[in-house]
Design a protein around this motif. Structure first.
Motif, PDB file in Angstrom:
ATOM      1  N   THR A  86       0.848  -1.185   0.000  1.00 28.90           N
ATOM      2  CA  THR A  86       0.000   0.000   0.000  1.00 28.90           C
ATOM      3  C   THR A  86       0.895   1.251   0.000  1.00 28.90           C
ATOM      4  O   THR A  86       2.106   1.183   0.230  1.00 28.90           O
ATOM      5  N   THR A  87       0.279   2.393  -0.231  1.00 28.91           N
ATOM      6  CA  THR A  87       1.031   3.643  -0.179  1.00 28.91           C
ATOM      7  C   THR A  87       1.609   3.861   1.215  1.00 28.91           C
ATOM      8  O   THR A  87       2.738   4.343   1.366  1.00 28.91           O
ATOM      9  N   GLU A  88       0.877   3.472   2.250  1.00 33.73           N
ATOM     10  CA  GLU A  88       1.385   3.599   3.615  1.00 33.73           C
ATOM     11  C   GLU A  88       2.663   2.786   3.803  1.00 33.73           C
ATOM     12  O   GLU A  88       3.650   3.279   4.381  1.00 33.73           O
ATOM     13  N   GLY A 251      -1.857   7.523  -5.200  1.00 34.69           N
ATOM     14  CA  GLY A 251      -2.821   6.439  -5.333  1.00 34.69           C
ATOM     15  C   GLY A 251      -2.787   5.537  -4.117  1.00 34.69           C
ATOM     16  O   GLY A 251      -2.011   5.760  -3.179  1.00 34.69           O
ATOM     17  N   ASN A 252      -3.587   4.503  -4.134  1.00 36.36           N
ATOM     18  CA  ASN A 252      -3.665   3.592  -2.990  1.00 36.36           C
ATOM     19  C   ASN A 252      -2.482   2.625  -2.931  1.00 36.36           C
ATOM     20  O   ASN A 252      -2.149   2.110  -1.863  1.00 36.36           O
ATOM     21  N   ILE A 253      -1.855   2.369  -4.067  1.00 27.48           N
ATOM     22  CA  ILE A 253      -0.688   1.476  -4.093  1.00 27.48           C
ATOM     23  C   ILE A 253       0.500   2.211  -4.715  1.00 27.48           C
ATOM     24  O   ILE A 253       1.100   1.782  -5.686  1.00 27.48           O
TER      25      ILE A 253
END
Length: 385
Positions: A86-88, A251-253
């Motif tokens: 994920t981006t996190e 984005g989310n990824i």
């Protein structure tokens, strides 16, 4: 043209570069991409063709996930898509890896410039591939033992043009506040944002970006500063009808990057006019530090400006051996050029640096390579462009 003594004006007094320990062959990245596109054979074939022709042979990455097989690479998985970070997760990896790489480049730049961390009055940090707070600027001050009163200027999310933008900002600081010493540190971990491609345009970015860091010390040159780059006039310009040609969104990824295949043509269309603004009726310089945003960009600049192969050699060699390092790249090119001038025992030579980013933005700057200080030139005055 204003004549100033050698110890006035602004110059790059030292440069330091650093790369992650993990190198990856372009052919291996192409295989990972192709494996992640098993359900899109036409796109996989296109990817291999693009990767082979983009002018890159080797890149570097901060994540050893790319060193294994397609089955174990989380960024470009050939199977289960749920393993994609994920981006996190990517931002946590950025926070872990950015500081050591930036610190290494900064320490090299300080040594190269003959300066200590205590001499630095301003710190400009540059990155578009990761964010966290307290940021890279705070951590560098602590690790380098800099004064807590150093003026911090973070420059984030500005793309590939930001490295040269930071150098020009540093020049303006030095000219506006005599005695200032500015440390510029750029860190980009581009491979943290690779993800399975769904369309051809997404493959252009994946074909040449890599990880790296670079730093430079900008100040007024003095008698003990050898082989520096005197910084001349420059500016930033938004090119017309090009806003959507390069985009960089969260984005989310990871960050989603779009690069239009029209970019080299657009740059070729407008660059000659802008260089005319920068140089007026003066002769164009011998040295060309071109940000190698891709092979097509260097080709376009060379064709339009009718440059010799040796004038684009530095940019092409950085692209070949390390890829496009976003904002970091222009300092790699300038350092390669400076070291070559030193090796050749070159006389003073004028040059132009250019980098390109979202907007489309063109960042342009004149500079002069000044060789080692010696008694034969002690009495000379040097022109500030």
């Amino acid at each position: 043209m204003t004549q100033l003594n050698r110890n006035t004006g602004a110059a790059i007094l030292g440069i330091g570069t650093s790369l992650p320990i993990h190198s990856i062959a372009q052919s291996d990245v192409a295989e990972l991409i192709a494996s992640s596109l098993q359900d899109s054979p036409d796109l996989a074939r296109f990817a291999k063709r693009i990767f082979k022709s983009c002018g890159v042979e080797t890149r570097y990455t901060c994540d050893d996930s790319y060193l294994g097989s397609a089955e174990t690479c989380r960024y470009l998985p050939s199977g289960d898509q749920s393993v994609i970070p994920t981006t996190e997760e990517r931002m946590k990896k950025y926070q872990q890896e950015a500081l050591p790489l930036g610190l290494q480049a900064a320490e090299k730049a300080l040594r190269n410039a003959g300066q200590s961390s205590g001499d630095i009055t301003h710190l400009i940090t540059v990155s578009c591939t990761g964010q966290y707070l307290p940021g890279l600027d705070v951590m560098l001050i602590r690790k380098l033992g800099m004064s807590p009163r150093v003026n911090r200027l973070p420059l984030i999310f500005q793309g590939c043009a930001a490295g040269l933008k930071a150098i020009q900002m540093a020049r303006d600081v030095v000219l506006g506040a005599p005695g200032s010493k500015v440390l510029v540190v750029c860190v980009e971990l581009c491979t943290l944002h690779f993800q399975p491609a769904k369309e051809r345009e997404a493959l252009f970015a994946a074909s040449f970006f890599g990880d790296g860091a670079a730093a430079s010390v900008i100040g007024a040159p003095e008698s003990h500063n050898n082989h520096y780059l005197s910084l001349g006039s420059g500016y930033s310009v938004l090119l017309p009808d090009s806003t959507e040609e390069m985009t960089w969104e969260v984005g989310n990824i990871g960050y989603d990057l779009y690069l239009s295949p029209r970019i080299p043509k657009l740059l070729g269309t407008h660059l000659e006019t802008e260089l005319g603004v920068l140089f007026g009726n003066k002769k164009l310089p011998d040295l060309w530090a071109i940000h190698p945003g891709g092979r097509g960009i260097v080709d376009s600049v060379q064709d339009v400006m009718k440059l010799r192969d040796e004038q684009t050699h530095y940019s092409r060699e950085v692209l070949r051996t390390a890829g496009n390092l976003s904002s970091v790249t222009i300092m790699f090119v300038l350092e390669a050029m400076r070291l070559d001038m030193i090796a050749q025992e070159s006389a003073s030579k004028e040059g132009v640096a250019m980098a390109f980013g979202p907007g489309l933005t063109a960042e342009l700057m004149r500079f002069t390579f000044v060789p080692a200080y010696s008694s034969s030139i002690q009495e000379q005055n040097h022109a500030v462009l």
